[in-house]
Design a protein around this motif. Structure first.
Motif, PDB file in Angstrom:
ATOM      1  N   ALA A  80       0.833  -1.207   0.000  1.00  0.00           N
ATOM      2  CA  ALA A  80       0.000   0.000   0.000  1.00  0.00           C
ATOM      3  C   ALA A  80       0.868   1.258   0.000  1.00  0.00           C
ATOM      4  O   ALA A  80       0.630   2.190  -0.780  1.00  0.00           O
ATOM      5  N   GLU A  81       1.874   1.280   0.844  1.00  0.00           N
ATOM      6  CA  GLU A  81       2.767   2.436   0.895  1.00  0.00           C
ATOM      7  C   GLU A  81       3.465   2.642  -0.441  1.00  0.00           C
ATOM      8  O   GLU A  81       3.530   3.751  -0.969  1.00  0.00           O
ATOM      9  N   CYS A  82       3.957   1.566  -1.015  1.00  0.00           N
ATOM     10  CA  CYS A  82       4.645   1.639  -2.306  1.00  0.00           C
ATOM     11  C   CYS A  82       3.694   2.136  -3.399  1.00  0.00           C
ATOM     12  O   CYS A  82       4.066   2.987  -4.220  1.00  0.00           O
ATOM     13  N   ALA A  83       2.462   1.633  -3.414  1.00  0.00           N
ATOM     14  CA  ALA A  83       1.498   2.049  -4.439  1.00  0.00           C
ATOM     15  C   ALA A  83       1.196   3.539  -4.338  1.00  0.00           C
ATOM     16  O   ALA A  83       1.175   4.244  -5.345  1.00  0.00           O
ATOM     17  N   TRP A  84       0.992   4.043  -3.135  1.00  0.00           N
ATOM     18  CA  TRP A  84       0.730   5.480  -2.967  1.00  0.00           C
ATOM     19  C   TRP A  84       1.959   6.295  -3.365  1.00  0.00           C
ATOM     20  O   TRP A  84       1.844   7.331  -4.016  1.00  0.00           O
ATOM     21  N   ASN A  85       3.144   5.848  -2.964  1.00  0.00           N
ATOM     22  CA  ASN A  85       4.359   6.623  -3.237  1.00  0.00           C
ATOM     23  C   ASN A  85       4.793   6.578  -4.698  1.00  0.00           C
ATOM     24  O   ASN A  85       5.492   7.476  -5.156  1.00  0.00           O
ATOM     25  N   THR A  86       4.375   5.566  -5.423  1.00  0.00           N
ATOM     26  CA  THR A  86       4.737   5.483  -6.842  1.00  0.00           C
ATOM     27  C   THR A  86       3.591   5.936  -7.751  1.00  0.00           C
ATOM     28  O   THR A  86       3.773   6.025  -8.963  1.00  0.00           O
ATOM     29  N   GLY A  87       2.418   6.206  -7.164  1.00  0.00           N
ATOM     30  CA  GLY A  87       1.272   6.620  -7.963  1.00  0.00           C
ATOM     31  C   GLY A  87       0.667   5.485  -8.767  1.00  0.00           C
ATOM     32  O   GLY A  87       0.078   5.708  -9.818  1.00  0.00           O
ATOM     33  N   ASP A  88       0.774   4.258  -8.261  1.00  0.00           N
ATOM     34  CA  ASP A  88       0.222   3.092  -8.940  1.00  0.00           C
ATOM     35  C   ASP A  88      -1.259   2.948  -8.575  1.00  0.00           C
ATOM     36  O   ASP A  88      -1.623   2.196  -7.675  1.00  0.00           O
ATOM     37  N   PHE A  89      -2.112   3.710  -9.280  1.00  0.00           N
ATOM     38  CA  PHE A  89      -3.532   3.736  -8.953  1.00  0.00           C
ATOM     39  C   PHE A  89      -4.179   2.368  -9.096  1.00  0.00           C
ATOM     40  O   PHE A  89      -5.052   2.013  -8.306  1.00  0.00           O
ATOM     41  N   ASN A  90      -3.789   1.606 -10.100  1.00  0.00           N
ATOM     42  CA  ASN A  90      -4.373   0.272 -10.280  1.00  0.00           C
ATOM     43  C   ASN A  90      -4.102  -0.614  -9.075  1.00  0.00           C
ATOM     44  O   ASN A  90      -4.982  -1.349  -8.632  1.00  0.00           O
ATOM     45  N   ALA A  91      -2.890  -0.567  -8.546  1.00  0.00           N
ATOM     46  CA  ALA A  91      -2.573  -1.378  -7.369  1.00  0.00           C
ATOM     47  C   ALA A  91      -3.421  -0.951  -6.174  1.00  0.00           C
ATOM     48  O   ALA A  91      -3.903  -1.796  -5.413  1.00  0.00           O
ATOM     49  N   ILE A  92      -3.614   0.349  -6.021  1.00  0.00           N
ATOM     50  CA  ILE A  92      -4.435   0.843  -4.908  1.00  0.00           C
ATOM     51  C   ILE A  92      -5.868   0.343  -5.070  1.00  0.00           C
ATOM     52  O   ILE A  92      -6.449  -0.227  -4.145  1.00  0.00           O
ATOM     53  N   VAL A  93      -6.431   0.546  -6.238  1.00  0.00           N
ATOM     54  CA  VAL A  93      -7.829   0.186  -6.485  1.00  0.00           C
ATOM     55  C   VAL A  93      -8.029  -1.323  -6.401  1.00  0.00           C
ATOM     56  O   VAL A  93      -8.979  -1.798  -5.765  1.00  0.00           O
TER      57      VAL A  93
END
Length: 148
Positions: A15-28
């Motif tokens: 989750a931290e990595c997805a937010w920090n890299t802007g990986d919206f698909n991973a977040i969603v």
């Protein structure tokens, strides 16, 4: 707090990595299709509303950096505390402190996420979450080490 499970630790890292890299698909996609989110005053239901919220947040929260730290873990539940820093399109920097409570389904997807947070402007020179765009470096201090 006792050590958290490897699955919970992996979820936080992802989750931290997805937010920090802007990986919206991973977040969603880390949420169930019918996931319920409450983020401060925003009440969201389902992946499409979550995607819209995340994309809107990214436009507002430029150069966002976030750190998650476990708070408590229970049966398919995880509580974390976090801090984030970002600036808006006017160049004003902000810091957000908060906590998130997450419930997981049998497959490990988030089915409910409740966020409480406080946001305030800061001076750029007081920022503590400084690293190049992308994943937080392994040697960067934790929230506890930063005194947050």
């Amino acid at each position: 707090m006792p050590p958290i499970s490897p699955a919970a630790q992996q979820h936080l890292c992802d989750a931290e990595c997805a937010w920090n890299t802007g990986d919206f698909n991973a977040i969603v996609l880390s949420n169930t299709i019918d996931c319920l989110w409450r983020n401060r005053v925003h009440f969201l239901w389902g992946r499409e509303q979550i995607r819209t919220f995340v994309e809107r947040s990214a436009r507002r929260e430029i150069d966002r950096r976030v750190i998650y730290e476990p708070w408590a873990e229970g049966d398919r539940r995880l509580s974390v505390r976090f801090a984030a820093e970002f600036h808006n399109d006017s160049g004003i920097w902000f810091r957000v402190y908060g906590s998130e409570d997450m419930d997981f389904d049998d497959t490990g997807l988030v089915k409910r996420r409740l966020t409480a947070a406080n946001e305030h402007p800061i001076q750029e020179h007081t920022r503590a979450l400084r690293w190049p765009s992308g994943q937080r470096p392994l040697d960067h201090p934790t929230l506890t080490e930063l005194g947050y």
